[in-house]
Motif scaffolding. Structure first.
Motif, short mmCIF file in Angstrom:
data_model
loop_
_atom_site.label_atom_id
_atom_site.label_comp_id
_atom_site.label_asym_id
_atom_site.label_seq_id
_atom_site.Cartn_x
_atom_site.Cartn_y
_atom_site.Cartn_z
N GLY A 1 47.07 29.62 41.45
CA GLY A 1 46.11 30.71 41.35
C GLY A 1 45.72 31.26 42.71
N LEU A 2 45.61 30.40 43.70
CA LEU A 2 45.28 30.86 45.05
C LEU A 2 46.38 31.77 45.60
CD1 LEU A 2 43.75 27.63 46.63
CD2 LEU A 2 42.55 29.75 46.07
N VAL A 3 47.65 31.42 45.31
CA VAL A 3 48.75 32.27 45.76
C VAL A 3 48.69 33.63 45.07
CG1 VAL A 3 51.27 32.53 45.76
CG2 VAL A 3 50.25 30.34 46.38
N VAL B 1 39.51 39.34 40.29
CA VAL B 1 38.37 38.62 39.72
C VAL B 1 38.86 37.60 38.68
CG1 VAL B 1 36.29 38.85 38.31
CG2 VAL B 1 36.74 40.49 40.15
N ALA B 2 39.85 38.01 37.88
CA ALA B 2 40.40 37.11 36.87
C ALA B 2 41.04 35.89 37.52
CB ALA B 2 41.41 37.85 36.01
N TYR B 3 41.75 36.10 38.63
CA TYR B 3 42.36 34.97 39.34
C TYR B 3 41.29 33.99 39.83
CZ TYR B 3 46.71 37.68 39.45
OH TYR B 3 47.83 38.38 39.13
N LEU B 4 40.22 34.53 40.40
CA LEU B 4 39.14 33.66 40.88
C LEU B 4 38.52 32.88 39.73
CD1 LEU B 4 37.31 35.88 43.54
CD2 LEU B 4 38.73 33.87 43.93
N VAL C 1 43.78 26.59 30.21
CA VAL C 1 43.11 27.88 30.05
C VAL C 1 43.35 28.75 31.27
CG1 VAL C 1 40.87 29.03 29.79
CG2 VAL C 1 41.37 26.94 28.49
N ALA C 2 43.34 28.14 32.44
CA ALA C 2 43.60 28.89 33.67
C ALA C 2 45.00 29.52 33.64
CB ALA C 2 43.46 27.98 34.89
#
Length: 211
Positions: A123-125, A165-168, A180-181
């Motif tokens: 997710g950070l990438v 925002v969704a990634y965060l 879920v992520a």
């Protein structure tokens, strides 16, 4: 002696073309590196496909989709760019740096799809790539007037902002429910698969409307 306006314009076109060609090449290399991590199963039956390979293949497909989305967006973006400068070149390098991290994150997530750390790093990438693309568009907008085709095509980039925002949100959720992520990552990819008609209208000569 000042060069004719046509010569200046041609120089910008060549520079923009080299930027796009270099970006295409790097993204192609990233995709190639990523697929090299897929290894055939040790067995010779269909049942052997389920021994870790399926998860890696699904994660690879997701990452390939994200890379394809960035390539498509970058390709369309270059159609409405009239000039670039050093800031744009470095911003584009920042985007390529973020995208180049995709193979490593994909490999780790493919091996451990149910664990928190790989899902968070993945997710950070994705978030870093989204931010880098946003920085690139801001650098380009700084070189173009408010009424330019580029400004009309980009608008306020609401989908890009919401994706970040969704990634965060997914990164936070990954600490509690990694599955879920991952679902959120997939949902963002699906949203981006829907073509944005605004930039298409601008490329085809329409005036478009910023939204």
């Amino acid at each position: 002696e000042p060069r004719p306006a046509a010569a200046v314009c041609d120089a910008h076109v060549v520079t923009k073309g080299r930027l796009e060609a270099f970006t295409d090449a790097v993204i192609a290399i990233v995709m190639t590196i990523m697929v090299l991590d897929l290894r055939p199963p040790s067995g010779h039956g269909f049942g052997d496909l389920g021994h870790g390979l399926l998860a890696k293949l699904l994660v690879y497909a997701l990452s390939f989709t994200f890379l394809a989305i960035y390539w498509n967006n970058h390709h369309h973006l270059m159609h409405v760019v009239e000039r670039i400068d050093g800031r744009v070149l470095w911003a584009n390098m920042g985007l390529l740096f973020a995208l180049s991290l995709t193979p490593a994150a994909t490999s780790w997530l493919g091996l451990h799809p149910n664990d928190t750390a790989p899902v968070v790093v993945y997710g950070l990438v994705l978030f870093l790539s989204a931010v880098a693309y946003f920085v690139l568009t801001r650098a380009l907008l700084a070189l173009h007037p408010a009424g330019s085709r580029l400004a009309t095509a980009i608008g306020n980039d609401r989908k890009g902002r919401l994706s970040a925002v969704a990634y965060l949100a997914a990164i936070v959720v990954a600490f509690f429910v990694p599955g879920v992520a991952i679902a959120i990552y997939v949902a963002v990819a699906v949203v981006w698969l829907v073509p944005d008609s605004r930039i298409t209208r601008v490329i085809e000569g329409g005036d478009g409307t910023a939204s």
